[in-house]
Design a protein around this motif. Structure first.
Motif, PDB file in Angstrom:
ATOM      1  N   GLN A  78     -10.116  14.036  -0.466  1.00 16.89           N
ATOM      2  CA  GLN A  78      -8.809  14.235  -1.082  1.00 16.89           C
ATOM      3  C   GLN A  78      -7.772  13.383  -0.362  1.00 16.89           C
ATOM      4  OE1 GLN A  78      -8.250  18.449  -0.807  1.00 16.89           O
ATOM      5  NE2 GLN A  78      -9.529  18.867  -2.573  1.00 16.89           N
ATOM      6  N   MET A  79      -6.869  12.816  -1.134  1.00 12.69           N
ATOM      7  CA  MET A  79      -5.837  11.947  -0.575  1.00 12.69           C
ATOM      8  C   MET A  79      -4.811  12.772   0.202  1.00 12.69           C
ATOM      9  SD  MET A  79      -3.440   9.115  -2.516  1.00 12.69           S
ATOM     10  CE  MET A  79      -4.399   9.370  -3.949  1.00 12.69           C
ATOM     11  N   THR A  80      -4.445  12.266   1.363  1.00 11.79           N
ATOM     12  CA  THR A  80      -3.417  12.922   2.170  1.00 11.79           C
ATOM     13  C   THR A  80      -2.037  12.444   1.731  1.00 11.79           C
ATOM     14  OG1 THR A  80      -3.360  11.199   3.860  1.00 11.79           O
ATOM     15  CG2 THR A  80      -4.992  12.970   4.162  1.00 11.79           C
ATOM     16  N   ILE A  81      -1.004  13.139   2.172  1.00  9.61           N
ATOM     17  CA  ILE A  81       0.381  12.737   1.878  1.00  9.61           C
ATOM     18  C   ILE A  81       0.658  11.350   2.455  1.00  9.61           C
ATOM     19  CG2 ILE A  81       2.810  13.281   2.331  1.00  9.61           C
ATOM     20  CD1 ILE A  81       1.531  15.143   0.294  1.00  9.61           C
ATOM     21  N   ASP A  82       0.151  11.084   3.667  1.00  9.98           N
ATOM     22  CA  ASP A  82       0.345   9.768   4.285  1.00  9.98           C
ATOM     23  C   ASP A  82      -0.311   8.667   3.460  1.00  9.98           C
ATOM     24  OD1 ASP A  82       1.802  10.894   6.340  1.00  9.98           O
ATOM     25  OD2 ASP A  82       0.126  10.903   7.766  1.00  9.98           O
ATOM     26  N   GLN A  83      -1.535   8.919   2.978  1.00 12.32           N
ATOM     27  CA  GLN A  83      -2.219   7.925   2.157  1.00 12.32           C
ATOM     28  C   GLN A  83      -1.471   7.695   0.850  1.00 12.32           C
ATOM     29  OE1 GLN A  83      -6.009   9.974   2.136  1.00 12.32           O
ATOM     30  NE2 GLN A  83      -6.971   8.253   3.216  1.00 12.32           N
ATOM     31  N   LEU A  84      -0.986   8.773   0.249  1.00 13.42           N
ATOM     32  CA  LEU A  84      -0.220   8.633  -0.990  1.00 13.42           C
ATOM     33  C   LEU A  84       1.004   7.750  -0.760  1.00 13.42           C
ATOM     34  CD1 LEU A  84       0.374   9.267  -3.936  1.00 13.42           C
ATOM     35  CD2 LEU A  84       1.464  11.401  -3.183  1.00 13.42           C
ATOM     36  N   GLY A  85       1.704   7.948   0.349  1.00 12.58           N
ATOM     37  CA  GLY A  85       2.849   7.109   0.684  1.00 12.58           C
ATOM     38  C   GLY A  85       2.452   5.653   0.871  1.00 12.58           C
ATOM     39  N   GLU A  86       1.342   5.427   1.583  1.00  9.36           N
ATOM     40  CA  GLU A  86       0.851   4.065   1.826  1.00  9.36           C
ATOM     41  C   GLU A  86       0.493   3.364   0.521  1.00  9.36           C
ATOM     42  OE1 GLU A  86      -3.208   2.065   3.615  1.00  9.36           O
ATOM     43  OE2 GLU A  86      -2.571   3.996   4.416  1.00  9.36           O
ATOM     44  N   TYR A  87      -0.240   4.062  -0.368  1.00 14.36           N
ATOM     45  CA  TYR A  87      -0.658   3.450  -1.625  1.00 14.36           C
ATOM     46  C   TYR A  87       0.508   3.286  -2.598  1.00 14.36           C
ATOM     47  CZ  TYR A  87      -5.350   4.242   0.152  1.00 14.36           C
ATOM     48  OH  TYR A  87      -6.472   4.234   0.926  1.00 14.36           O
ATOM     49  N   THR A  88       1.477   4.185  -2.536  1.00 16.74           N
ATOM     50  CA  THR A  88       2.676   4.044  -3.368  1.00 16.74           C
ATOM     51  C   THR A  88       3.460   2.811  -2.953  1.00 16.74           C
ATOM     52  OG1 THR A  88       2.819   6.431  -3.729  1.00 16.74           O
ATOM     53  CG2 THR A  88       4.823   5.159  -4.102  1.00 16.74           C
ATOM     54  N   ASN A  89       3.630   2.614  -1.646  1.00 14.17           N
ATOM     55  CA  ASN A  89       4.312   1.405  -1.152  1.00 14.17           C
ATOM     56  C   ASN A  89       3.561   0.145  -1.569  1.00 14.17           C
ATOM     57  OD1 ASN A  89       6.344   2.889   0.063  1.00 14.17           O
ATOM     58  ND2 ASN A  89       5.350   2.917   2.066  1.00 14.17           N
ATOM     59  N   GLU A  90       2.244   0.192  -1.463  1.00 15.34           N
ATOM     60  CA  GLU A  90       1.432  -0.966  -1.839  1.00 15.34           C
ATOM     61  C   GLU A  90       1.556  -1.235  -3.345  1.00 15.34           C
ATOM     62  OE1 GLU A  90      -3.122  -2.501  -1.179  1.00 15.34           O
ATOM     63  OE2 GLU A  90      -2.388  -0.798  -0.020  1.00 15.34           O
ATOM     64  N   PHE A  91       1.562  -0.170  -4.128  1.00 21.26           N
ATOM     65  CA  PHE A  91       1.678  -0.305  -5.583  1.00 21.26           C
ATOM     66  C   PHE A  91       2.994  -0.982  -5.974  1.00 21.26           C
ATOM     67  CE2 PHE A  91       2.938   1.208  -9.779  1.00 21.26           C
ATOM     68  CZ  PHE A  91       1.792   0.979 -10.521  1.00 21.26           C
ATOM     69  N   TYR A  92       4.070  -0.608  -5.304  1.00 18.69           N
ATOM     70  CA  TYR A  92       5.390  -1.140  -5.649  1.00 18.69           C
ATOM     71  C   TYR A  92       5.753  -2.417  -4.873  1.00 18.69           C
ATOM     72  CZ  TYR A  92       6.278   2.910  -8.533  1.00 18.69           C
ATOM     73  OH  TYR A  92       6.207   3.859  -9.519  1.00 18.69           O
ATOM     74  N   SER A  93       4.823  -2.957  -4.096  1.00 22.79           N
ATOM     75  CA  SER A  93       5.124  -4.198  -3.384  1.00 22.79           C
ATOM     76  C   SER A  93       5.252  -5.343  -4.382  1.00 22.79           C
ATOM     77  CB  SER A  93       4.038  -4.507  -2.346  1.00 22.79           C
ATOM     78  OG  SER A  93       2.827  -4.875  -2.980  1.00 22.79           O
ATOM     79  N   GLU A  94       5.950  -6.393  -3.985  1.00 22.19           N
ATOM     80  CA  GLU A  94       6.229  -7.495  -4.911  1.00 22.19           C
ATOM     81  C   GLU A  94       4.988  -8.296  -5.284  1.00 22.19           C
ATOM     82  OE1 GLU A  94       7.850 -11.150  -2.285  1.00 22.19           O
ATOM     83  OE2 GLU A  94       9.207  -9.440  -2.427  1.00 22.19           O
ATOM     84  N   ASN A  95       3.921  -8.200  -4.502  1.00 17.20           N
ATOM     85  CA  ASN A  95       2.717  -8.964  -4.841  1.00 17.20           C
ATOM     86  C   ASN A  95       1.714  -8.145  -5.664  1.00 17.20           C
ATOM     87  OD1 ASN A  95       1.839  -7.275  -2.814  1.00 17.20           O
ATOM     88  ND2 ASN A  95       0.658  -8.835  -1.743  1.00 17.20           N
ATOM     89  N   THR A  96       2.141  -7.000  -6.217  1.00 16.61           N
ATOM     90  CA  THR A  96       1.290  -6.178  -7.072  1.00 16.61           C
ATOM     91  C   THR A  96       1.809  -6.222  -8.498  1.00 16.61           C
ATOM     92  OG1 THR A  96       0.765  -4.660  -5.263  1.00 16.61           O
ATOM     93  CG2 THR A  96       0.435  -3.834  -7.489  1.00 16.61           C
ATOM     94  N   SER A  97       0.913  -6.420  -9.436  1.00 12.30           N
ATOM     95  CA  SER A  97       1.261  -6.370 -10.857  1.00 12.30           C
ATOM     96  C   SER A  97       1.169  -4.908 -11.298  1.00 12.30           C
ATOM     97  CB  SER A  97       0.295  -7.238 -11.663  1.00 12.30           C
ATOM     98  OG  SER A  97       0.522  -7.053 -13.033  1.00 12.30           O
ATOM     99  N   GLN A  98       2.295  -4.222 -11.357  1.00 16.04           N
ATOM    100  CA  GLN A  98       2.308  -2.801 -11.707  1.00 16.04           C
ATOM    101  C   GLN A  98       1.755  -2.550 -13.117  1.00 16.04           C
ATOM    102  OE1 GLN A  98       5.288  -4.065 -10.271  1.00 16.04           O
ATOM    103  NE2 GLN A  98       4.855  -3.219  -8.251  1.00 16.04           N
ATOM    104  N   GLU A  99       1.909  -3.504 -14.028  1.00 18.12           N
ATOM    105  CA  GLU A  99       1.410  -3.336 -15.395  1.00 18.12           C
ATOM    106  C   GLU A  99      -0.113  -3.274 -15.451  1.00 18.12           C
ATOM    107  OE1 GLU A  99       3.360  -6.239 -14.640  1.00 18.12           O
ATOM    108  OE2 GLU A  99       5.162  -5.019 -14.886  1.00 18.12           O
ATOM    109  N   LYS A 100      -0.782  -3.856 -14.459  1.00 15.51           N
ATOM    110  CA  LYS A 100      -2.247  -3.926 -14.464  1.00 15.51           C
ATOM    111  C   LYS A 100      -2.878  -3.081 -13.360  1.00 15.51           C
ATOM    112  CE  LYS A 100      -2.210  -8.625 -16.269  1.00 15.51           C
ATOM    113  NZ  LYS A 100      -2.597 -10.015 -15.988  1.00 15.51           N
TER     114      LYS A 100
END
Length: 149
Positions: A78-100
Motif C-alpha cells: 500500500q502506498m504511504t502518504i510520503d510516496q503519494l506526495g513524491e509521486y504527485t510531485n513527479e506527476f506535476y513536474s514540467e517534464n511529465t505529460s499529464q495527459e498521458k
C-alpha cells in the motif's frame, strides 16, 4: 552465451483479471509477467541456467509517467502518504505529460485513479481486451493476444 529469445503477448493478470504482459524466454525457461493495471509482477529468473528464483509482488497499483524517457512504477505494498506526495510531485513536474500519465491504486479488487487518466484499454476485462485486439489485428494462429497498453 545464453540465447535470449522470447515471446511477448498479453495474458489475463492473475491478480486483477485485466490484461497483463507475459515475456516468456522459452529457451532459458525464464518468465516475466507485469500488469500495467494493478501493478502485479512475477519474475522467474536463473543466473546459472539450472536453478530458478521466483519473485512475485501482488500489486497495489501503478504509476505510468510519460515524458521523454517514460517511467513505470509498480507498487508491491500500500502506498504511504510520503510516496503519494513524491509521486504527485513527479506527476506535476514540467517534464511529465499529464495527459498521458496516471497514478492508480489497487486494493481489495478496487481500482482508484488518483491522478491523470488511464488508457482506453485500462478498464477492459481481459476477455474484452482480447476481443478488441482480435478485431483490430486479426486472430493469431497460435492464439497469442497482441500487446497494447
Amino acid at each position: 552465451m545464453i540465447d535470449m529469445t522470447s515471446v511477448m503477448c498479453s495474458i489475463e493478470c492473475p491478480n486483477c483479471g485485466r490484461s497483463a504482459i507475459e515475456d516468456n524466454y522459452y529457451k532459458s525457461e525464464e518468465k516475466y509477467i507485469y500488469c500495467y493495471r494493478c501493478g502485479y509482477l512475477y519474475k522467474r529468473m536463473t543466473k546459472d541456467g539450472v536453478n530458478f528464483q521466483v519473485d512475485k509482488n501482488k500489486g497495489y497499483g501503478h504509476l505510468s509517467k510519460k515524458s521523454g524517457e517514460g517511467k513505470a512504477v509498480f507498487f508491491n505494498s500500500q502506498m504511504t502518504i510520503d510516496q503519494l506526495g513524491e509521486y504527485t510531485n513527479e506527476f506535476y513536474s514540467e517534464n511529465t505529460s499529464q495527459e498521458k500519465s496516471y497514478l492508480i491504486t489497487y486494493e481489495d479488487g478496487v481500482f482508484r485513479c488518483l491522478l491523470g487518466t488511464p488508457t482506453d484499454n485500462f478498464h477492459l476485462s481481459f476477455e474484452e481486451f482480447k476481443e478488441k485486439m482480435i478485431k483490430k489485428y486479426g486472430e493469431d494462429e497460435f492464439g497469442l493476444v497482441p500487446i497494447e497498453v
